[in-house]
Design a protein around this motif. Structure first.
Motif, PDB file in Angstrom:
ATOM      1  N   VAL A  61      13.257  -1.547  -8.576  1.00 21.67           N
ATOM      2  CA  VAL A  61      12.196  -1.983  -9.339  1.00 21.67           C
ATOM      3  C   VAL A  61      11.911  -3.361  -9.055  1.00 21.67           C
ATOM      4  CG1 VAL A  61      11.747  -2.842 -11.777  1.00 21.67           C
ATOM      5  CG2 VAL A  61      13.011  -0.653 -11.640  1.00 21.67           C
ATOM      6  N   LEU A  62      12.694  -4.180  -8.547  1.00 20.94           N
ATOM      7  CA  LEU A  62      12.428  -5.566  -8.058  1.00 20.94           C
ATOM      8  C   LEU A  62      11.354  -5.262  -6.688  1.00 20.94           C
ATOM      9  CD1 LEU A  62      15.167  -7.698  -9.312  1.00 20.94           C
ATOM     10  CD2 LEU A  62      13.185  -7.404 -10.388  1.00 20.94           C
ATOM     11  N   ASP A  63      12.058  -4.632  -6.042  1.00 19.93           N
ATOM     12  CA  ASP A  63      11.534  -4.456  -4.527  1.00 19.93           C
ATOM     13  C   ASP A  63       9.949  -3.933  -4.565  1.00 19.93           C
ATOM     14  OD1 ASP A  63      13.580  -5.567  -3.438  1.00 19.93           O
ATOM     15  OD2 ASP A  63      14.476  -3.770  -2.421  1.00 19.93           O
ATOM     16  N   LYS A  64       9.984  -2.926  -5.283  1.00 21.41           N
ATOM     17  CA  LYS A  64       8.778  -2.112  -5.318  1.00 21.41           C
ATOM     18  C   LYS A  64       7.499  -3.292  -5.828  1.00 21.41           C
ATOM     19  CE  LYS A  64       6.737   2.188  -7.228  1.00 21.41           C
ATOM     20  NZ  LYS A  64       5.235   1.448  -7.623  1.00 21.41           N
ATOM     21  N   ARG A  65       7.726  -3.795  -6.858  1.00 26.95           N
ATOM     22  CA  ARG A  65       6.681  -4.600  -7.277  1.00 26.95           C
ATOM     23  C   ARG A  65       6.497  -5.845  -6.473  1.00 26.95           C
ATOM     24  NH1 ARG A  65       3.253  -7.483  -8.501  1.00 26.95           N
ATOM     25  NH2 ARG A  65       2.650  -8.348 -10.374  1.00 26.95           N
ATOM     26  N   TRP A  66       7.781  -6.629  -6.333  1.00 30.70           N
ATOM     27  CA  TRP A  66       7.628  -8.104  -5.761  1.00 30.70           C
ATOM     28  C   TRP A  66       7.729  -8.085  -4.219  1.00 30.70           C
ATOM     29  CZ3 TRP A  66       5.758 -11.219  -9.342  1.00 30.70           C
ATOM     30  CH2 TRP A  66       5.479 -10.827 -10.525  1.00 30.70           C
ATOM     31  N   SER A  72       1.505   1.780  -6.603  1.00 30.63           N
ATOM     32  CA  SER A  72       1.692   3.329  -6.912  1.00 30.63           C
ATOM     33  C   SER A  72       2.253   3.631  -8.203  1.00 30.63           C
ATOM     34  CB  SER A  72       2.118   4.161  -5.903  1.00 30.63           C
ATOM     35  OG  SER A  72       3.564   3.770  -5.727  1.00 30.63           O
ATOM     36  N   THR A  73       1.639   4.498  -8.938  1.00 33.39           N
ATOM     37  CA  THR A  73       2.365   4.912 -10.139  1.00 33.39           C
ATOM     38  C   THR A  73       2.433   6.210 -10.536  1.00 33.39           C
ATOM     39  OG1 THR A  73      -0.110   4.822 -11.182  1.00 33.39           O
ATOM     40  CG2 THR A  73       1.183   2.944 -11.567  1.00 33.39           C
ATOM     41  N   GLY A  74       2.881   6.680 -11.338  1.00 34.86           N
ATOM     42  CA  GLY A  74       3.023   8.097 -11.572  1.00 34.86           C
ATOM     43  C   GLY A  74       4.458   8.888 -10.998  1.00 34.86           C
ATOM     44  N   ILE A  75       4.969   9.813 -11.736  1.00 36.01           N
ATOM     45  CA  ILE A  75       6.392  10.290 -11.710  1.00 36.01           C
ATOM     46  C   ILE A  75       6.296  10.812 -10.155  1.00 36.01           C
ATOM     47  CG2 ILE A  75       5.798  12.824 -12.389  1.00 36.01           C
ATOM     48  CD1 ILE A  75       9.012  11.104 -13.759  1.00 36.01           C
ATOM     49  N   LYS A  76       5.308  11.447  -9.631  1.00 39.22           N
ATOM     50  CA  LYS A  76       5.396  11.829  -8.214  1.00 39.22           C
ATOM     51  C   LYS A  76       5.520  10.808  -7.314  1.00 39.22           C
ATOM     52  CE  LYS A  76       2.820  14.818  -5.131  1.00 39.22           C
ATOM     53  NZ  LYS A  76       1.642  15.811  -4.663  1.00 39.22           N
ATOM     54  N   VAL A 136      10.046   3.604   4.078  1.00 42.47           N
ATOM     55  CA  VAL A 136       9.786   3.842   2.354  1.00 42.47           C
ATOM     56  C   VAL A 136       8.525   3.198   1.760  1.00 42.47           C
ATOM     57  CG1 VAL A 136      10.834   3.501  -0.138  1.00 42.47           C
ATOM     58  CG2 VAL A 136      12.207   4.052   1.881  1.00 42.47           C
ATOM     59  N   PHE A 137       8.217   1.967   2.104  1.00 43.67           N
ATOM     60  CA  PHE A 137       7.072   1.368   1.481  1.00 43.67           C
ATOM     61  C   PHE A 137       5.923   1.163   2.566  1.00 43.67           C
ATOM     62  CE2 PHE A 137      10.772   0.062  -1.331  1.00 43.67           C
ATOM     63  CZ  PHE A 137       9.997   0.569  -2.373  1.00 43.67           C
ATOM     64  N   THR A 138       5.511   2.358   3.201  1.00 43.32           N
ATOM     65  CA  THR A 138       4.464   2.380   4.261  1.00 43.32           C
ATOM     66  C   THR A 138       3.218   2.407   3.861  1.00 43.32           C
ATOM     67  OG1 THR A 138       4.531   4.606   4.314  1.00 43.32           O
ATOM     68  CG2 THR A 138       6.268   3.476   5.684  1.00 43.32           C
ATOM     69  N   THR A 139       2.938   2.740   2.629  1.00 41.81           N
ATOM     70  CA  THR A 139       1.446   2.514   2.160  1.00 41.81           C
ATOM     71  C   THR A 139       1.339   1.451   1.180  1.00 41.81           C
ATOM     72  OG1 THR A 139       1.993   3.931   0.214  1.00 41.81           O
ATOM     73  CG2 THR A 139       1.348   5.241   2.140  1.00 41.81           C
ATOM     74  N   SER A 140       2.124   0.549   0.951  1.00 39.13           N
ATOM     75  CA  SER A 140       1.977  -0.602   0.084  1.00 39.13           C
ATOM     76  C   SER A 140       1.154  -1.718   0.912  1.00 39.13           C
ATOM     77  CB  SER A 140       3.231  -1.206  -0.548  1.00 39.13           C
ATOM     78  OG  SER A 140       3.823  -1.849   0.499  1.00 39.13           O
ATOM     79  N   SER A 141       0.370  -2.471  -0.065  1.00 42.81           N
ATOM     80  CA  SER A 141      -0.668  -3.396   0.659  1.00 42.81           C
ATOM     81  C   SER A 141       0.140  -4.624   1.329  1.00 42.81           C
ATOM     82  CB  SER A 141      -1.317  -3.877  -0.563  1.00 42.81           C
ATOM     83  OG  SER A 141      -0.671  -4.708  -1.383  1.00 42.81           O
ATOM     84  N   ASN A 142       1.392  -4.720   0.950  1.00 44.32           N
ATOM     85  CA  ASN A 142       2.129  -5.663   1.233  1.00 44.32           C
ATOM     86  C   ASN A 142       3.101  -5.257   2.617  1.00 44.32           C
ATOM     87  OD1 ASN A 142       2.857  -8.551   1.139  1.00 44.32           O
ATOM     88  ND2 ASN A 142       4.864  -7.851   0.426  1.00 44.32           N
TER      89      ASN A 142
END
Length: 154
Positions: A61-66, A72-76, A136-142
């Motif tokens: 939860v912390l890594d994803k956001r901060w 990204s949102t949604g269950i998928k 994992v977080f290859t499409t995030s803006s950061n």
């Protein structure tokens, strides 16, 4: 977020996740003693498992956001990323559990077991950051800015 602020934030989140992990481990071990199960192999493995699970969810939860600024949102989207995040954690969990178990085996004290856990988690979190950033977080803006500064931005 880049550079030192990123490193310090990630380290703080890792420290908090370690506290959550070890807190749950202590709770499981204390509960097993209270109910008469002792502190043998079964409660030890259960404590490591539930502590790891609690730390994993907390840190995701912390890594994803901060850390990775993943909005990204949604269950998928969450299901896919959490599955990948968990899968990347299998290798790093082996480092953590192996170190904690080795310290327990060598010294048979809670203090040394927890010292091994902290050492294993610290090593594991360094490896985990790299795996999460690249896989994992290859499409995030950061993500493009999360690594070493290459002088260019995506």
């Amino acid at each position: 977020m880049r550079g030192l602020p990123l490193i310090l934030t990630y380290a703080a989140f890792a420290a908090l996740a370690i506290i959550v992990n070890l807190g749950v481990q202590r709770l499981v071990l204390a509960t097993s003693l209270h109910w008469g199960f002792g502190a043998g192999g079964g409660p030890f493995v259960a404590a490591m498992f539930f502590g790891t699970l609690a730390g994993l969810v907390f840190k995701y939860v912390l890594d994803k956001r901060w850390i990775f600024a993943d909005d990204s949102t949604g269950i998928k989207a969450h299901g896919r990323k959490f599955t990948l995040y968990t899968f990347m954690g299998i290798f790093t969990t082996a480092i953590f559990w192996g170190t904690e178990s080795l310290f327990w085996y060598l010294w048979h004290t809670d203090t040394m077991r927890e010292a091994g856990a902290v050492l294993g988690l610290c090593i594991g979190y360094v490896v985990k950051y790299w795996l999460d950033r690249t896989l994992v977080f290859t499409t995030s803006s950061n993500t493009a800015q999360a690594g070493p500064d290459t002088g260019r931005r995506s």
